[in-house]
Design a protein around this motif. Structure first.
Motif, PDB file in Angstrom:
ATOM      1  N   SER A 100       0.832  -1.206   0.000  1.00 56.77           N
ATOM      2  CA  SER A 100       0.000   0.000   0.000  1.00 56.77           C
ATOM      3  C   SER A 100       0.862   1.250   0.000  1.00 56.77           C
ATOM      4  O   SER A 100       1.974   1.257   0.557  1.00 56.77           O
ATOM      5  N   LYS A 158      -3.834   3.353  -1.643  1.00 53.43           N
ATOM      6  CA  LYS A 158      -3.800   2.555  -2.867  1.00 53.43           C
ATOM      7  C   LYS A 158      -3.208   1.182  -2.542  1.00 53.43           C
ATOM      8  O   LYS A 158      -2.097   1.103  -2.021  1.00 53.43           O
ATOM      9  N   ASP A 159      -3.952   0.124  -2.850  1.00 49.13           N
ATOM     10  CA  ASP A 159      -3.521  -1.242  -2.553  1.00 49.13           C
ATOM     11  C   ASP A 159      -3.296  -2.017  -3.849  1.00 49.13           C
ATOM     12  O   ASP A 159      -3.996  -1.811  -4.846  1.00 49.13           O
ATOM     13  N   SER A 160      -2.345  -2.940  -3.799  1.00 50.39           N
ATOM     14  CA  SER A 160      -2.089  -3.838  -4.919  1.00 50.39           C
ATOM     15  C   SER A 160      -1.416  -5.102  -4.389  1.00 50.39           C
ATOM     16  O   SER A 160      -0.794  -5.084  -3.319  1.00 50.39           O
ATOM     17  N   ARG A 171       3.721  -1.610  -7.553  1.00 50.46           N
ATOM     18  CA  ARG A 171       2.507  -1.614  -8.367  1.00 50.46           C
ATOM     19  C   ARG A 171       1.498  -0.616  -7.819  1.00 50.46           C
ATOM     20  O   ARG A 171       0.786   0.046  -8.590  1.00 50.46           O
ATOM     21  N   ALA A 172       1.381  -0.513  -6.487  1.00 49.79           N
ATOM     22  CA  ALA A 172       0.427   0.423  -5.887  1.00 49.79           C
ATOM     23  C   ALA A 172       0.785   1.869  -6.231  1.00 49.79           C
ATOM     24  O   ALA A 172      -0.110   2.713  -6.430  1.00 49.79           O
ATOM     25  N   VAL A 191      -0.720   3.230  -9.493  1.00 48.44           N
ATOM     26  CA  VAL A 191      -2.166   3.393  -9.595  1.00 48.44           C
ATOM     27  C   VAL A 191      -2.495   4.884  -9.640  1.00 48.44           C
ATOM     28  O   VAL A 191      -2.050   5.663  -8.787  1.00 48.44           O
ATOM     29  N   THR A 250      -4.559   2.313 -14.208  1.00 44.17           N
ATOM     30  CA  THR A 250      -3.133   2.010 -14.167  1.00 44.17           C
ATOM     31  C   THR A 250      -2.721   1.521 -15.547  1.00 44.17           C
ATOM     32  O   THR A 250      -3.575   1.067 -16.344  1.00 44.17           O
ATOM     33  N   ASN A 255       1.357  -2.757 -15.770  1.00 42.70           N
ATOM     34  CA  ASN A 255       1.306  -2.984 -14.323  1.00 42.70           C
ATOM     35  C   ASN A 255       0.561  -4.250 -13.952  1.00 42.70           C
ATOM     36  O   ASN A 255       0.569  -4.666 -12.797  1.00 42.70           O
ATOM     37  N   GLN A 277      -5.882  -4.292  -7.837  1.00 41.82           N
ATOM     38  CA  GLN A 277      -5.664  -2.936  -7.351  1.00 41.82           C
ATOM     39  C   GLN A 277      -6.982  -2.351  -6.841  1.00 41.82           C
ATOM     40  O   GLN A 277      -8.039  -2.609  -7.426  1.00 41.82           O
ATOM     41  N   GLU A 278      -6.923  -1.559  -5.766  1.00 41.35           N
ATOM     42  CA  GLU A 278      -8.119  -0.971  -5.176  1.00 41.35           C
ATOM     43  C   GLU A 278      -7.773   0.326  -4.468  1.00 41.35           C
ATOM     44  O   GLU A 278      -6.612   0.587  -4.128  1.00 41.35           O
TER      45      GLU A 278
END
Length: 596
Positions: A353, A424-426, A437-438, A441, A460, A464, A469-470
């Motif tokens: 994150s 931002k989560d990934s 990756r996060a 985003v 994104t 990636n 992702q969220e």
């Protein structure tokens, strides 16, 4: 240039050159002369010719191949010359054979057949005796015990009865015992059969035989066995047809999938972009398609082959080399697919994150409006998705990943400062790669005075990859702040937003709220909860936005109590007496029946 002739050997047609034909003819004539006058000579000669034809078929690569002296010499070497064997082996059976004999003394690989000569029912156990090397009595006991206690013994016996062929020819009987199929063993086996017949003729009880002829030529077990065999042969044919249909249809589907998906990927046709987004194993789609074809197709090929074996009695075997090669290929394919699956699953092992924070000061009892910026992308579920992620294109026709996995929660701030925390989560194989990756985003938001506008989607770059992702946003507001909601908010309110009405999170957007001291949103314009009670004595209590309405109707007693914004109104009628009490802004009014 050699002359070739066509010969019919044991009902099989062969092309053989002239020199090889003369040598084979002289060999078979010498065999016939050596067995002239021997009991069962015709059957011996027929079995020898059948064995020679079988050896020729094994050595032929195609039907048009011409048999030469090389193949004839090889067959003669296997079968042996007639003069190499003793005519009467029973007399000298204790005497060791000469070392000059060309008889092959090594045992051959046994094949499983049903021995109907020693059968009780179907000859399964007596056939297994030769194949396994155990006494048939113990095998019968094992089948019987398994059948009584588990039922598996009966099923296994019936299946073996159906699937295992009967040793009917001399060659099959020698295959069953593992003995070499040559002139000596064929002669011995045929003579044993004639000796058994002679012994049975000598020891026959003609009275009992006459009774059997009168009562029927078949035993009870033979009759039952014929009936069972007929039923199971019909059932077996049905199973064979079903296996062929399932195997063939699956293989056809796999062929179509292999040549469509694989070819599309090889020539880089559109339609498989999403595979590259979700795939991190590095294997191209054509390779995965090929691996899946072998992993699924090989078992179904054997199902098809089994169905053909059930339906076609004379179906030629594909050979042990082909069988073990396919098995090895299947094991390698499954192993590679498992390795690719493990590598793919590792991409979702860890969550990383990154956060974006904003702060601003709010006045006491200030208000705040939260709204969502409507997306320009078509996020409907009828398009290709990976979870909530979808492949789209921006204004420059560049492929990007878009997701509507965006949520926000409203919580109480610890002071008078309002805060906006966007997380931002990934997913990724490691924490560091997941955070990288996060960071890639993209998510937009805007704070304009007391209006917070959040995007209802994230984007994104396609490089990636889709890794769940969220966006999780937290809006922290001071106590006493009034909260209202704008457009497109439905479906984006998080689970951590609490309210005093226990409304579902998507239901709170239609009302105005104020942040309470306990961190819960207090509704300012929600409708009053309705309550209605009705007992068995016709009594009723109604509580709603109009107030409290109590009605009493018990036997001869009637009454009403109304409490609302106009005051309190009590009207009681008890038998012949009437009473009314009214309390409102004008004061207290009391009426009785005497007042009327």
């Amino acid at each position: 240039m050699n002359k070739t002739v066509n010969i019919n050997l044991a009902n099989s047609l062969f092309h053989i050159d002239d020199a090889a034909y003369d040598k084979l003819r002289r060999y078979l004539e010498s065999v016939k002369r050596s067995f002239a006058g021997t009991a069962g000579s015709d059957e011996i000669i027929a079995d020898i010719e059948a064995r020679v034809a079988e050896l020729f078929l094994e050595k032929m690569e195609n039907e048009r191949q011409v048999i030469t002296q090389k193949e004839v010499d090889a067959v003669i070497n296997i079968m042996g010359q007639p003069e190499d064997y003793m005519v009467d082996e029973d007399i000298f059976e204790d005497q060791p054979k000469s070392s000059s004999s060309k008889t092959t003394s090594t045992s051959r690989v046994k094949k499983l057949y049903r021995d109907t000569d020693q059968k009780y029912i179907g000859g399964v156990c007596s056939g297994l005796e030769y194949y396994l090397g155990f006494d048939a009595l113990w095998i019968r006991l094992i089948f019987l015990l398994l059948g009584i206690f588990t039922g598996f013994g009966f099923i296994a016996y019936i299946l073996l009865w159906i699937l295992v062929p009967e040793a009917s020819t001399t060659s099959q009987k020698l295959d069953m015992t593992g003995k070499p199929i040559n002139i000596s063993n064929i002669e011995r086996k045929v003579k044993e059969g004639f000796d058994d017949v002679a012994d049975k003729v000598k020891n026959v009880d003609y009275d009992k035989m006459g009774d059997k002829v009168k009562s029927g030529s078949k035993t009870f077990f033979d009759t039952i066995g014929d009936i069972i065999m007929f039923l199971f042969k019909v059932f077996g044919k049905f199973i064979g047809i079903l296996l062929i249909i399932v195997g063939a249809s699956t293989l056809i589907g796999l062929f179509i999938g292999l040549f469509t998906v694989g070819i599309i990927d090889v020539v880089h046709l559109p339609g498989l972009d999403f595979y590259d987004i979700v795939n991190t194993s590095g294997a191209p789609v054509w390779l995965v398609s090929l691996l899946l074809f072998f992993a699924v197709g090989i078992p179904f090929f054997f199902l098809l082959y089994l169905g053909l074996k059930i339906l076609v009695n004379n179906l030629k075997s594909i050979g042990n080399i082909a069988k073990f090669s396919l098995l090895g290929l299947w094991l390698v394919t499954v192993g590679v697919l498992i390795a690719l699956a493990v590598r793919q699953a590792a991409e979702f092992a860890t969550v990383g994150s990154v956060s974006v924070k904003e702060e601003w000061v709010m006045a006491d009892n200030d208000s705040i409006l939260i709204q969502m910026n409507n997306s320009d992308y078509d996020l409907t579920m009828d398009r290709v998705h990976f979870g909530r992620m979808m492949l789209a294109y921006d204004d420059n026709d560049t492929p990007i990943l878009v997701s509507d996995d965006v949520r926000f929660d409203i919580k109480k701030s610890k002071d008078t400062i309002a805060r906006l925390n966007i997380r931002k989560d990934s997913h990724g194989p490691t924490f560091e790669k997941a955070r990288e990756r996060a960071k890639k985003v993209d998510y937009g938001y805007n704070i304009n005075g007391n209006v917070i506008t959040l995007d209802d989607y994230l984007t994104t770059v396609s490089e990636n990859k889709a890794r769940q992702q969220e966006i999780r946003t937290t809006v922290l507001i001071p106590e006493g702040t009034i909260v209202s909601f704008g457009e497109y908010v439905s479906g984006h309110v998080g689970r951590s937003t609490k309210n005093d009405r226990d409304y579902y999170r998507s239901d709170i957007i239609d009302y105005t709220w104020i942040m309470g001291s306990d961190g819960e949103l207090k509704c300012q314009d929600c409708p009053v909860k309705s309550f209605e009670y009705d007992d068995d004595n016709d009594g009723k209590i109604i509580i709603n936005e109009d107030g409290i309405d109590i009605k009493i109707n018990d036997r001869d007693e009637k009454g009403k109590i109304i409490i609302n914004e106009d005051g309190i109104d009590i009207d009681v009628q008890d038998r012949n007496e009437s009473f009314k009490l009214k309390v409102d802004e004008d004061g207290v009014e009391i009426k009785t029946e005497d007042d009327n």
